[in-house]
Design an enzyme around this catalytic site. Structure first.
Site, PDB file in Angstrom:
ATOM      1  N   LEU A   1       0.851  -1.179   0.000  1.00 51.22           N
ATOM      2  CA  LEU A   1       0.000   0.000   0.000  1.00 51.22           C
ATOM      3  C   LEU A   1       0.893   1.238   0.000  1.00 51.22           C
ATOM      4  O   LEU A   1       1.347   1.712   1.033  1.00 51.22           O
ATOM      5  CB  LEU A   1      -0.932  -0.018   1.217  1.00 51.22           C
ATOM      6  CG  LEU A   1      -1.885  -1.222   1.292  1.00 51.22           C
ATOM      7  CD1 LEU A   1      -2.728  -1.162   2.558  1.00 51.22           C
ATOM      8  CD2 LEU A   1      -2.772  -1.310   0.052  1.00 51.22           C
ATOM      9  N   ASP A   2       1.143   1.744  -1.193  1.00 54.47           N
ATOM     10  CA  ASP A   2       2.092   2.843  -1.377  1.00 54.47           C
ATOM     11  C   ASP A   2       1.550   4.145  -0.790  1.00 54.47           C
ATOM     12  O   ASP A   2       0.396   4.514  -1.023  1.00 54.47           O
ATOM     13  CB  ASP A   2       2.367   3.028  -2.872  1.00 54.47           C
ATOM     14  CG  ASP A   2       3.288   4.193  -3.156  1.00 54.47           C
ATOM     15  OD1 ASP A   2       4.469   4.114  -2.789  1.00 54.47           O
ATOM     16  OD2 ASP A   2       2.798   5.198  -3.723  1.00 54.47           O
ATOM     17  N   ALA A   3       2.399   4.847  -0.033  1.00 58.48           N
ATOM     18  CA  ALA A   3       2.083   6.181   0.507  1.00 58.48           C
ATOM     19  C   ALA A   3       0.739   6.201   1.220  1.00 58.48           C
ATOM     20  O   ALA A   3       0.031   7.222   1.212  1.00 58.48           O
ATOM     21  CB  ALA A   3       2.131   7.224  -0.613  1.00 58.48           C
TER      22      ALA A   3
END
Length: 572
Positions: A231-233
């Site tokens: 789950l990027d950023a």
């Protein structure tokens, strides 16, 4: 499951029909009535094992001008790392407009310059496959934002808007560019929220349609063989003017909702949160065993680098001793380098300013760069050091420039020894030097650590026994294959950090069944170190050996450590 979803959706969207939203969420994640578990997957230590280790790579880190890069990557991993790693994190492989994949233009397609979904499925069949869910923002040149500008539903309400007069002073973000971007839409002038760059426009999760569309993308990943979702950023997902707009309760609720879906999925799906923030904030994404399965150990890269350059483990050891074991059903994700720089924010409050300054000086002398971030209320601070991890080992604080390979191997071995699952950037495995030409060509600091190898040149380097690439990869292969056979290196095996010589990082690991102990010893200095074996409390009557050298260890004798040497002293 419905009760969990109902509770979370009521928290996120109190003004909406909760029962209707529950049905829409289920339909988005399990379309066409697909099979799901009747009971949730319970937290346990069985999601992973000591055999788990991953490679982090772009889809085109290796090219030859003939084969599809994703297919070439699979061939390289199978040919050079079989038995050493069993997983691969392929960084965003979608069509994109900037930020090397993190400005996605179309979530439903594979970038044709890399390959196609068939290549992704083949990778997933051979390795545990991780992909990026870039869920905070999308490309300003993509399908969704283009439709937003035209006023086309549902995309006309997909993006976070704010006004210049809103109170945005407290907003936390890792960039120095203006937060808001003025745009002309079919509905008139608007200002959209851009946490990272003006080509990366933030989604507005206050609209449940955004959440539903992201869940459909998650399902697509899973159907194509992905089993670990990064789950990027994610920390920036929910925004609110007048607040820091990071780690808000609604953000945690979204992660909990995704975890609930993963727990009921027929496939074994693991969530990893990418939150490059200080310790307490990072650990908060474990929740109460109801959020992420794994969290990054972001302090590791700068603390290991500091230890290797300073010759002391005081700060690394103090941090390790303060870390709690991961909760049941959770694990740490350990790494020393990635496609980004060496983040400095996670060591705020851990390393004194003078130590940070010394690191910056040493990395710059090694040809590295420094990137800055904006501070609330104005000003800037170092956000990350941009340098290949191999070249970062070029020069110690004391000015020592020899034994670079030994220093580097010691650093990577620390990552192997700690509680959690280890991951290795492909350019660490390949001892890739800084790519200054790419920085000059592209004008971004992070390009220094995103080299694209020509496969023919790489094969020639690996065939040359004395090359950096050959020496480093061969030894890391050996250590990883050996590590994969040690139950004491299970991601949840007991860990205790020992207080020995300040030049020596000593970690005791014990297998879940308590049959095997491994004392992982790392000399981070350019000096020979010797300790009494009794300091390890080796049980009498056991056959103690250094797994790496094969040497017997006398519990009543002395243990000698050459500069940068690593020993895995074990009773099996």
């Amino acid at each position: 499951m419905r009760a969990r979803l109902r509770h979370l959706l009521a928290q996120l969207y109190p003004d909406r029909d909760t029962e209707a939203l529950v049905a829409e969420v289920i339909a988005a994640f399990w379309p066409d009535g697909r099979t799901r578990r009747q009971r949730p997957r319970r937290p346990s230590n069985s999601l992973w094992s000591e055999a788990d280790a991953l490679v982090i790579t772009y889809g085109n880190s290796i090219t030859d001008g003939t084969h599809r890069p994703l297919d070439l990557l699979r061939a390289f991993l199978a040919g050079h790392l079989q038995g050493a790693v069993n997983g691969v994190h392929v960084l965003p492989f979608f069509p994109f407009s900037s930020d090397d994949g993190f400005a996605v233009t179309d979530y439903t397609e594979v970038d044709p310059a890399l390959g196609d979904w068939g290549d992704i499925r083949r990778l997933g069949a051979q390795f545990s496959l991780m992909s990026d869910m870039v869920l905070n923002h999308v490309s300003a040149q993509g399908v969704w934002f283009t439709a937003y500008l035209r006023g086309e539903p549902p995309y006309d309400r997909f993006f976070m808007e704010a006004r210049p007069e809103d109170d945005l002073r407290a907003v936390v973000r890792p960039r120095t560019s203006p937060l808001l971007r003025a745009v002309d839409t079919a509905a008139g002038p608007r200002h959209v929220w851009c946490t990272f760059s003006h080509d990366q426009v933030d989604l507005d999760f206050r609209n449940p349609e955004v959440l539903l569309e992201i869940l459909r993308v998650l399902r697509l990943h899973i159907d194509q063989g992905v089993r670990i979702i990064r789950l990027d950023a994610v920390a920036f997902l929910w925004k609110q003017p007048g607040s820091p707009s990071i780690h808000l309760p609604q953000t945690h609720a979204v992660v909990k909702l995704m975890r609930a879906l993963a727990d009921f999925a027929a496939e074994k799906v693991i969530l990893l949160t990418e939150t490059n923030v200080p310790k307490a904030e990072n650990l908060s994404y474990f929740g109460r065993r109801d959020e992420a399965h794994m969290v990054y150990q972001f302090p590791l890269p700068p603390l290991v680098l500091h230890a290797m350059l300073s010759g002391t483990v005081r700060f690394l050891r103090k941090w390790l001793r303060s870390m709690p074991p991961a909760p049941l059903g959770c694990a740490y994700f350990n790494f020393s380098a990635s496609h980004d720089g060496i983040g400095m924010r996670p060591v705020e409050g851990i390393l004194p300013p003078e130590e940070i300054d010394a690191m910056i000086g040493a990395v710059m002398q090694a040809g590295g760069l420094v990137s800055m971030r904006s501070l609330p209320g104005g000003g800037e601070a170092p956000y990350e050091l941009n340098c290949g991890y191999f070249d970062a080992m070029s020069r110690t604080f004391a000015g020592e420039t020899t034994q670079k390979i030994a220093r580097f191997l010691c650093a990577q071995s620390i990552v192997m020894a700690l509680e959690g699952i280890p991951a290795f950037y492909i350019h660490s495995l390949l001892a890739t030097p800084n790519d200054h030409a790419a920085v000059a060509r592209r004008g971004i600091n992070r390009a220094i650590n995103r080299h694209q190898w020509d496969y023919t040149e790489l094969q020639a380097r690996l065939a040359e026994p004395d090359s950096d690439q050959s020496q480093v990869l061969a030894e890391l292969q050996r250590r990883l294959r050996l590590r994969a056979r040690q139950p004491a290196f299970h991601p949840n095996a007991t860990q205790m950090t020992l207080q020995l010589d300040d030049r020596l990082l000593a970690v005791w690991r014990q297998s879940l069944d308590r049959n095997q102990s491994v004392f992982a010893l790392h000399n981070v200095s350019a000096e020979a170190v010797e300790i009494d074996a009794y300091a390890l409390n080796l049980i009498d009557g056991e056959d103690w050996r250094d797994l790496l050298s094969g040497e017997a260890v006398d519990p009543d004798g002395r243990i000698a450590m050459a500069p940068y040497q690593v020993r895995w002293v074990s009773n099996i």
